[in-house]
Every structure is written in structure tokens, then in C-alpha cells.
Design a protein around this motif. Structure first.
Motif, PDB file in Angstrom:
ATOM      1  N   GLU A  19       4.604   2.495  -6.358  1.00 23.76           N
ATOM      2  CA  GLU A  19       5.080   2.067  -5.040  1.00 23.76           C
ATOM      3  C   GLU A  19       6.051   3.092  -4.445  1.00 23.76           C
ATOM      4  O   GLU A  19       5.994   3.395  -3.249  1.00 23.76           O
ATOM      5  CB  GLU A  19       5.747   0.692  -5.148  1.00 23.76           C
ATOM      6  N   LYS A  20       6.931   3.645  -5.271  1.00 19.30           N
ATOM      7  CA  LYS A  20       7.866   4.660  -4.791  1.00 19.30           C
ATOM      8  C   LYS A  20       7.132   5.942  -4.409  1.00 19.30           C
ATOM      9  O   LYS A  20       7.436   6.574  -3.394  1.00 19.30           O
ATOM     10  CB  LYS A  20       8.921   4.943  -5.860  1.00 19.30           C
ATOM     11  N   LEU A  21       6.168   6.325  -5.221  1.00 19.22           N
ATOM     12  CA  LEU A  21       5.377   7.521  -4.919  1.00 19.22           C
ATOM     13  C   LEU A  21       4.618   7.349  -3.604  1.00 19.22           C
ATOM     14  O   LEU A  21       4.542   8.278  -2.797  1.00 19.22           O
ATOM     15  CB  LEU A  21       4.412   7.815  -6.060  1.00 19.22           C
ATOM     16  N   ALA A  22       4.072   6.143  -3.401  1.00 20.47           N
ATOM     17  CA  ALA A  22       3.340   5.874  -2.159  1.00 20.47           C
ATOM     18  C   ALA A  22       4.279   5.951  -0.957  1.00 20.47           C
ATOM     19  O   ALA A  22       3.938   6.532   0.082  1.00 20.47           O
ATOM     20  CB  ALA A  22       2.676   4.497  -2.236  1.00 20.47           C
ATOM     21  N   ALA A  23       5.468   5.384  -1.093  1.00 23.31           N
ATOM     22  CA  ALA A  23       6.435   5.388   0.014  1.00 23.31           C
ATOM     23  C   ALA A  23       6.880   6.803   0.384  1.00 23.31           C
ATOM     24  O   ALA A  23       7.237   7.076   1.528  1.00 23.31           O
ATOM     25  CB  ALA A  23       7.647   4.530  -0.357  1.00 23.31           C
ATOM     26  N   ARG A  24       6.824   7.703  -0.598  1.00 25.39           N
ATOM     27  CA  ARG A  24       7.250   9.083  -0.370  1.00 25.39           C
ATOM     28  C   ARG A  24       6.078  10.019  -0.094  1.00 25.39           C
ATOM     29  O   ARG A  24       6.255  11.236  -0.028  1.00 25.39           O
ATOM     30  CB  ARG A  24       8.059   9.573  -1.577  1.00 25.39           C
ATOM     31  N   GLY A  25       4.884   9.456   0.038  1.00 23.89           N
ATOM     32  CA  GLY A  25       3.715  10.262   0.358  1.00 23.89           C
ATOM     33  C   GLY A  25       3.247  11.151  -0.770  1.00 23.89           C
ATOM     34  O   GLY A  25       2.586  12.163  -0.536  1.00 23.89           O
ATOM     35  N   ARG A  26       3.549  10.771  -2.020  1.00 20.54           N
ATOM     36  CA  ARG A  26       3.188  11.603  -3.164  1.00 20.54           C
ATOM     37  C   ARG A  26       2.091  10.954  -4.018  1.00 20.54           C
ATOM     38  O   ARG A  26       1.869  11.380  -5.156  1.00 20.54           O
ATOM     39  CB  ARG A  26       4.422  11.873  -4.044  1.00 20.54           C
ATOM     40  N   LEU A  27       1.428   9.928  -3.488  1.00 21.07           N
ATOM     41  CA  LEU A  27       0.349   9.249  -4.207  1.00 21.07           C
ATOM     42  C   LEU A  27      -0.929   9.367  -3.397  1.00 21.07           C
ATOM     43  O   LEU A  27      -0.962   9.001  -2.219  1.00 21.07           O
ATOM     44  CB  LEU A  27       0.705   7.766  -4.406  1.00 21.07           C
ATOM     45  N   SER A  28      -1.984   9.894  -3.999  1.00 23.55           N
ATOM     46  CA  SER A  28      -3.242  10.054  -3.272  1.00 23.55           C
ATOM     47  C   SER A  28      -4.358   9.267  -3.956  1.00 23.55           C
ATOM     48  O   SER A  28      -4.247   8.871  -5.121  1.00 23.55           O
ATOM     49  CB  SER A  28      -3.640  11.533  -3.177  1.00 23.55           C
ATOM     50  N   CYS A  29      -5.429   9.049  -3.198  1.00 24.65           N
ATOM     51  CA  CYS A  29      -6.557   8.254  -3.689  1.00 24.65           C
ATOM     52  C   CYS A  29      -7.842   9.063  -3.598  1.00 24.65           C
ATOM     53  O   CYS A  29      -8.236   9.513  -2.519  1.00 24.65           O
ATOM     54  CB  CYS A  29      -6.685   6.972  -2.865  1.00 24.65           C
ATOM     55  N   TYR A  30      -8.483   9.228  -4.736  1.00 24.26           N
ATOM     56  CA  TYR A  30      -9.805   9.829  -4.783  1.00 24.26           C
ATOM     57  C   TYR A  30     -10.811   8.686  -4.708  1.00 24.26           C
ATOM     58  O   TYR A  30     -10.933   7.887  -5.631  1.00 24.26           O
ATOM     59  CB  TYR A  30      -9.988  10.629  -6.077  1.00 24.26           C
ATOM     60  N   LYS A  31     -11.502   8.562  -3.605  1.00 26.11           N
ATOM     61  CA  LYS A  31     -12.397   7.425  -3.391  1.00 26.11           C
ATOM     62  C   LYS A  31     -13.731   7.631  -4.107  1.00 26.11           C
ATOM     63  O   LYS A  31     -14.411   8.633  -3.905  1.00 26.11           O
ATOM     64  CB  LYS A  31     -12.632   7.209  -1.890  1.00 26.11           C
ATOM     65  N   HIS A  32     -14.066   6.665  -4.939  1.00 28.71           N
ATOM     66  CA  HIS A  32     -15.319   6.697  -5.701  1.00 28.71           C
ATOM     67  C   HIS A  32     -16.130   5.460  -5.353  1.00 28.71           C
ATOM     68  O   HIS A  32     -15.721   4.333  -5.656  1.00 28.71           O
ATOM     69  CB  HIS A  32     -15.019   6.729  -7.204  1.00 28.71           C
ATOM     70  N   ASP A  33     -17.260   5.670  -4.690  1.00 25.93           N
ATOM     71  CA  ASP A  33     -18.075   4.519  -4.292  1.00 25.93           C
ATOM     72  C   ASP A  33     -19.265   4.301  -5.224  1.00 25.93           C
ATOM     73  O   ASP A  33     -20.197   3.580  -4.899  1.00 25.93           O
ATOM     74  CB  ASP A  33     -18.550   4.656  -2.841  1.00 25.93           C
ATOM     75  N   GLY A  34     -19.216   4.938  -6.396  1.00 28.17           N
ATOM     76  CA  GLY A  34     -20.263   4.743  -7.394  1.00 28.17           C
ATOM     77  C   GLY A  34     -19.948   3.574  -8.308  1.00 28.17           C
ATOM     78  O   GLY A  34     -19.229   2.642  -7.945  1.00 28.17           O
ATOM     79  N   PHE A  35     -20.427   3.663  -9.532  1.00 29.32           N
ATOM     80  CA  PHE A  35     -20.257   2.557 -10.492  1.00 29.32           C
ATOM     81  C   PHE A  35     -18.846   2.532 -11.060  1.00 29.32           C
ATOM     82  O   PHE A  35     -18.264   3.566 -11.382  1.00 29.32           O
ATOM     83  CB  PHE A  35     -21.265   2.700 -11.632  1.00 29.32           C
TER      84      PHE A  35
END
Length: 255
Positions: free
Chosen positions: A213-229
Motif C-alpha cells: 500500500e505504501k509503495l502504491a501510494a508513492r508510485g513505486r508499485l507496478s502491475c504486469y498484466k497477464h490475461d492468460g491462465f
């Protein structure tokens, strides 16, 4: 890169089997789901593992202590004072460190307890109860380009229940829930910079709460989107689904 696998929880939602063994040791196709996860990482060239244990940690230690025996054809000749002959070797090129990170330690605390095995390097991390066909190395490359401290793999889970299409108070139809009805969730398969460990206070810290949550608030958390299995094994129903896929030769995570 080293791979941390969280394998210390109680697995209460699949207690039919977890009463006898830790959840990561529940078998799919005759092999622990932990083995399936490790084989997938190994496919991408990542063969050094740190297993964070807790509940019934001795089961995991015993498994790897005897892994060579379990996966080789052997003759035990008791007529010659117990001579042992190995006829074949089907083991992997793995280095596995199994760490008892405490019975009641939370996920963040477990990660912090193995920091001495990371020696200040970026590492991979996931949960010991979920399989996927995610491209590990593509996730790593995405992480490097993002400049984040942590990249997690976002997945779209399949819904368990049907959906009612309603107009006002009138039900118009029933249908199966699709991925479009769901939001992205944390599917594990993370890439983590060592600086992220500074966000973990101690054993009582839940990784998915304060640190992320802290990383997200500071813009240091990213998401690699995987739409597979992707499929976790929370319940006996989940286990049966994975077992059926494996038995039918349709397991997307097969290596």
C-alpha cells in the motif's frame, strides 16, 4: 535470479488435506504444487529457490532431503550390507534453501526473515499455492523498464458463481461470470528490489497490506498484466480443477 516462495501458511480453507501437510505440498498429478511452481520458474532459467516455511515445515524439508531418492531408480541390496545403486537420475539443476520462518509469522515477516539469503539483489517471489503460464522473463523486463521497487503480476480470476442480468428489479437472464465482470487481482509472480524490504517492519507485517500500500501510494508499485491462465489452490474444488487439467494433458503451466 533467486526465487522466494511463500509456503508457511496453515491452508485452513483446504483443511481436508492441509491437516496432514502444508498446502504447497498438496499434490497435483502426483507432485506437490510447490514442485509445479518451481518447474515453471526453472523453464525460464531461474533455478535457485528460497522456500519460506512455517506450518509443518518438516514435511517440506524431508521432501527435499529425499528428493534424489524420490526421483531416481535405485537398487537397495541388503545382501551386500545395504549397498545402494542409482540407475538413473531425474533430478533438476536446483539449489533449494528451506527456511523455517516461524509458525505464525505474516507474509511480510517471512520475506524479511530470509533477507540474508538475498544479499542485496533483486529477486523473484510468489505464493506456494498458485500456478500460471505467465512469461517470467517478460515480467522481469517489464519491471526493469517500470523503475518500480515491486512489480506484481495482475490476473483476471474466473468467477465461481453465475451472474444475473437485472433491469430495475426484473431478472432478464442468467449467465456464467466472465473475466469482464472481474477486476485485476494480485496473482503473485513478483519481481522485487531489495529496497522494498525496508517497508517491512517485522513478523506481524502483512506484505499485501502496509508495504504494498505504501509503495502504491508513492508510485513505486507496478502491475504486469497477464490475461492468460492463472489458478490458485484455495479449496478442494480448486485442487480438483487443477488435477483434471493435468490428467487430461491440458495444463497450461506444463513445462
Amino acid at each position: 535470479m533467486k526465487v522466494i516462495i511463500l509456503a508457511g501458511g496453515f491452508g485452513t480453507r483446504i483443511s481436508e488435506e492441509s491437516q496432514f501437510k502444508p498446502k504447497p505440498m498438496i499434490e497435483i498429478g502426483g507432485k506437490p504444487i510447490l514442485w509445479h511452481i518451481m518447474k515453471w520458474y526453472s523453464k525460464f532459467g531461474h533455478n535457485e529457490f528460497i522456500i519460506c516455511c512455517g506450518y509443518k515445515q518438516q514435511v517440506i524439508k524431508n521432501y527435499f532431503a529425499n528428493y534424489y531418492i524420490y526421483n531416481s531408480d535405485m537398487t537397495f541390496d541388503f545382501s551386500t550390507h545395504g549397498k545402494v545403486t542409482v540407475h538413473s537420475d531425474h533430478t533438476e539443476d536446483w539449489k533449494v534453501t528451506v527456511v523455517d520462518t516461524g509458525l505464525n509469522t505474516m507474509t511480510g515477516g517471512r520475506i524479511k526473515r530470509v533477507k540474508d539469503y538475498i544479499v542485496g539483489e533483486p529477486f523473484l517471489m510468489t505464493y506456494g499455492d498458485g500456478v500460471s503460464d505467465v512469461d517470467i522473463n517478460a515480467c522481469i523486463q517489464f519491471h526493469k523498464e517500470s523503475k518500480a521497487l515491486v512489480t506484481l503480476t495482475g490476473v483476471l480470476p474466473e468467477g465461481r458463481f453465475g451472474v444475473m442480468d437485472i433491469e430495475g428489479s426484473v431478472i432478464r437472464s442468467f449467465r456464467e461470470k466472465s473475466k469482464d465482470d472481474m477486476g485485476w487481482i494480485n496473482g503473485g509472480f513478483m519481481v522485487v528490489e531489495p529496497e522494498a524490504l525496508d517497508y517491512i517492519e517485522g513478523d506481524a507485517t502483512t506484505w499485501e497490506r502496509e508495504p504494498l500500500e505504501k509503495l502504491a501510494a508513492r508510485g513505486r508499485l507496478s502491475c504486469y498484466k497477464h490475461d492468460g491462465f492463472w489458478q490458485c489452490m484455495d479449496t478442494l474444488r480448486d485442487k480438483e480443477k487443477l488435477e483434471n487439467l493435468w490428467t487430461a494433458g491440458k495444463a497450461p503451466w506444463k513445462f
